[in-house]
Design an enzyme around this catalytic site. Sequence first.
Site, PDB file in Angstrom:
ATOM      1  N   GLU A 155     -37.958  36.149   8.366  1.00 20.90           N
ATOM      2  CA  GLU A 155     -37.755  35.378   9.599  1.00 20.90           C
ATOM      3  C   GLU A 155     -36.432  35.755  10.218  1.00 20.90           C
ATOM      4  O   GLU A 155     -35.422  35.877   9.520  1.00 20.90           O
ATOM      5  CB  GLU A 155     -37.703  33.865   9.331  1.00 20.90           C
ATOM      6  CG  GLU A 155     -39.030  33.175   9.361  1.00 20.90           C
ATOM      7  CD  GLU A 155     -38.914  31.662   9.200  1.00 20.90           C
ATOM      8  OE1 GLU A 155     -38.019  31.056   9.820  1.00 20.90           O
ATOM      9  OE2 GLU A 155     -39.735  31.110   8.458  1.00 20.90           O
TER      10      GLU A 155
ATOM     11  N   HIS B 114     -45.239  26.221   3.040  1.00 25.83           N
ATOM     12  CA  HIS B 114     -44.238  26.170   4.099  1.00 25.83           C
ATOM     13  C   HIS B 114     -44.049  24.702   4.502  1.00 25.83           C
ATOM     14  O   HIS B 114     -44.421  24.292   5.604  1.00 25.83           O
ATOM     15  CB  HIS B 114     -44.664  27.047   5.288  1.00 25.83           C
ATOM     16  CG  HIS B 114     -43.566  27.373   6.257  1.00 25.83           C
ATOM     17  ND1 HIS B 114     -43.262  28.672   6.634  1.00 25.83           N
ATOM     18  CD2 HIS B 114     -42.690  26.590   6.925  1.00 25.83           C
ATOM     19  CE1 HIS B 114     -42.262  28.661   7.511  1.00 25.83           C
ATOM     20  NE2 HIS B 114     -41.898  27.396   7.715  1.00 25.83           N
TER      21      HIS B 114
ATOM     22  N   TYR C 204     -30.754  33.809  10.338  1.00 27.77           N
ATOM     23  CA  TYR C 204     -30.619  33.601  11.775  1.00 27.77           C
ATOM     24  C   TYR C 204     -29.186  33.694  12.283  1.00 27.77           C
ATOM     25  O   TYR C 204     -28.956  34.039  13.420  1.00 27.77           O
ATOM     26  CB  TYR C 204     -31.138  32.202  12.154  1.00 27.77           C
ATOM     27  CG  TYR C 204     -32.634  32.030  12.066  1.00 27.77           C
ATOM     28  CD1 TYR C 204     -33.266  31.762  10.862  1.00 27.77           C
ATOM     29  CD2 TYR C 204     -33.422  32.128  13.204  1.00 27.77           C
ATOM     30  CE1 TYR C 204     -34.641  31.582  10.789  1.00 27.77           C
ATOM     31  CE2 TYR C 204     -34.795  31.954  13.154  1.00 27.77           C
ATOM     32  CZ  TYR C 204     -35.410  31.688  11.934  1.00 27.77           C
ATOM     33  OH  TYR C 204     -36.775  31.522  11.865  1.00 27.77           O
TER      34      TYR C 204
ATOM     35  N   GLU D  53     -38.206  29.069   2.493  1.00 30.02           N
ATOM     36  CA  GLU D  53     -36.926  28.356   2.572  1.00 30.02           C
ATOM     37  C   GLU D  53     -36.851  27.184   1.599  1.00 30.02           C
ATOM     38  O   GLU D  53     -36.738  26.017   2.022  1.00 30.02           O
ATOM     39  CB  GLU D  53     -36.646  27.906   4.012  1.00 30.02           C
ATOM     40  CG  GLU D  53     -36.556  29.089   4.969  1.00 30.02           C
ATOM     41  CD  GLU D  53     -35.860  28.774   6.289  1.00 30.02           C
ATOM     42  OE1 GLU D  53     -35.491  27.610   6.510  1.00 30.02           O
ATOM     43  OE2 GLU D  53     -35.680  29.718   7.080  1.00 30.02           O
TER      44      GLU D  53
ATOM     45  N   ARG E 186     -47.341  37.026   9.458  1.00 27.95           N
ATOM     46  CA  ARG E 186     -46.972  36.102   8.391  1.00 27.95           C
ATOM     47  C   ARG E 186     -47.369  34.693   8.826  1.00 27.95           C
ATOM     48  O   ARG E 186     -46.878  34.191   9.837  1.00 27.95           O
ATOM     49  CB  ARG E 186     -45.456  36.171   8.140  1.00 27.95           C
ATOM     50  CG  ARG E 186     -45.009  35.156   7.139  1.00 27.95           C
ATOM     51  CD  ARG E 186     -43.509  35.125   6.870  1.00 27.95           C
ATOM     52  NE  ARG E 186     -43.289  33.953   6.032  1.00 27.95           N
ATOM     53  CZ  ARG E 186     -42.305  33.100   6.146  1.00 27.95           C
ATOM     54  NH1 ARG E 186     -41.346  33.289   7.038  1.00 27.95           N
ATOM     55  NH2 ARG E 186     -42.240  32.054   5.376  1.00 27.95           N
TER      56      ARG E 186
ATOM     57  N   ASN F 208     -34.864  34.886   5.023  1.00 27.85           N
ATOM     58  CA  ASN F 208     -34.928  34.301   6.362  1.00 27.85           C
ATOM     59  C   ASN F 208     -33.485  34.148   6.829  1.00 27.85           C
ATOM     60  O   ASN F 208     -32.701  33.456   6.161  1.00 27.85           O
ATOM     61  CB  ASN F 208     -35.550  32.891   6.332  1.00 27.85           C
ATOM     62  CG  ASN F 208     -37.053  32.913   6.130  1.00 27.85           C
ATOM     63  OD1 ASN F 208     -37.653  33.957   5.903  1.00 27.85           O
ATOM     64  ND2 ASN F 208     -37.672  31.741   6.207  1.00 27.85           N
TER      65      ASN F 208
HETATM   66  C1  NOJ Z   1     -37.002  28.142   9.461  1.00 26.56           C
HETATM   67  C2  NOJ Z   1     -38.416  27.759   9.124  1.00 26.56           C
HETATM   68  O1  NOJ Z   1     -38.992  28.529   8.117  1.00 26.56           O
HETATM   69  C3  NOJ Z   1     -39.301  27.639  10.336  1.00 26.56           C
HETATM   70  O2  NOJ Z   1     -40.337  26.782   9.988  1.00 26.56           O
HETATM   71  C4  NOJ Z   1     -38.477  27.150  11.516  1.00 26.56           C
HETATM   72  O3  NOJ Z   1     -39.282  26.832  12.611  1.00 26.56           O
HETATM   73  C5  NOJ Z   1     -37.504  28.234  11.890  1.00 26.56           C
HETATM   74  N1  NOJ Z   1     -36.675  28.591  10.753  1.00 26.56           N
HETATM   75  C6  NOJ Z   1     -36.586  27.882  13.065  1.00 26.56           C
HETATM   76  O4  NOJ Z   1     -35.843  26.767  12.759  1.00 26.56           O
END
Ligand code: NOJ
Length: 495
Positions: free
Chosen positions: A400, A145, A332, A190, A99, A330
Amino acid sequence: MYADLFLTLLFSVLLCKEATCATNQTFPNYFKFGVATASYQVEGAWNEDGKGENIWDHLCHTNPDFVDDRSNGDIACDSYHKYKDDVAMLKDLGVDFYRFSLSWSRLIPLGLAGSPVNQAGIDYYKNLIQELVNNNIEPLVTIFHWDLPETLQEYGGFPNPEIEEHFAYYARVVFKNFGDSVKYWLTFNEPLQTCHEGYGIGFTAPGYKSSGLAEYKCTHTLIKAHARAYHVYDEEFRTQQQGYVGIAPDTYWYEPASGSVSDQEAAERALQFTYGWFANPIFNGNYPSVMIERIDERSKLQGFASSRLPKFTDEEVEYIKGTHDFLAINAYSTLYVQAKEEEVDTAVISYDSDLNVDTFFDDSWEESASSWLRVVPWGMRKLLNWLSKTYNHPEIFITENGVSDTGGLNDDRRINYYREYLSNVLEAILDDGVNVTRYTAWSLMDNFEWARGYTEKYGLYSVNFDDPGRPRTSKASASYYSSVISSKCLVDNCE
Ligand code: NOJ
């Protein structure tokens, strides 16, 4: 009895540090693994071969203090020149797909609809795509992006509805030039961060602080631009190219801080104000009702003649609804959510006061190098279940997921992160019936982490940014991820 309980707890905590904590089930054969990067974070060559300036070039050059280490993406990982090395790394990892994102201002230097296309930019991405195809790696392409052409920012950026037209032109250029080889597209990465951080709280370029105002206009344009690109694909390219188009919103998993109804409502509200803000118009039609109701009501109390949240017409609701071929996420980390007293003072105009919740991490959750990211693997499983239920069991791509540290090749904590998050993904698939088909690790290599510069590292490969050759070295996590990909198994022995 307490001693027994203590020992059991201690044992499970110790066990969870070992590989055996993760499930020993195997990923289904159809499941695909990939890694991700983004143009401004890796490409460099910021002004080469006709590329135009974008908002990150502009911000870093005019206000270097915006970035912690006063760095920028002028050279970054130099992927513009070293893309063959990148593909060799992808090959070593054994990923199914890569990606990456396209730089709008490399392809259309002014960004404007009808303005010239830069052939050198087209050639660069054609070469990269060809190199991927030659190595049997599928391209999954993000059209936007975060690196908006500066000219478009000077026209007002995303809060200006005209952006829809410019984006449609850009999308047509990329489908036309790359769509024979690219079958998976993400319109926006995002979008919450583009609008909330870019135009609401000013944490990312263009760095505006217009929370509760311009940020709502930003999302309004952005959602329409997404739908427009989807329809362009449908009407002009789909029959011939047979590809798939989606959008990649992000969210935390929001866990109610208690079993109280008000905390549960607050957690659901937080999910709707983040993921739902984009997914509800696209999957169900219109903004989430909780957003419409709250922002309408607060705008009225604040004396606005109409809501600060722009309205879609009925035709727009229909036009936007259904513009997805899969659901992307995405994700985390996780936050606890607590209900907050309704503010009596409505003078404050902001997204946060419209949402009105308190969020916090549990102190026991492992930290990363990023203040916003704590390691909470179980949140991934809960989030996947929520997405599946809320959006009617779609096919889900995790576009992500990853963790930061401050550097080093023996990145055991990253290995643990991947193992435990992937374990929760696998349990969501096999035990809960969630239809996740792809997982994307962020990131292939250390890169320019926006306002954090090069201080936070997310890569499976490390990059020496002090060396003009930008040599890459694999970390322990690269070898772990590669073994997961080849065995489809997270631990030493799978069932
Ligand atoms: C979100 C973003 O899409 C990416 O550009 C960023 O580096 C990562 N998460 C980590 O923060």
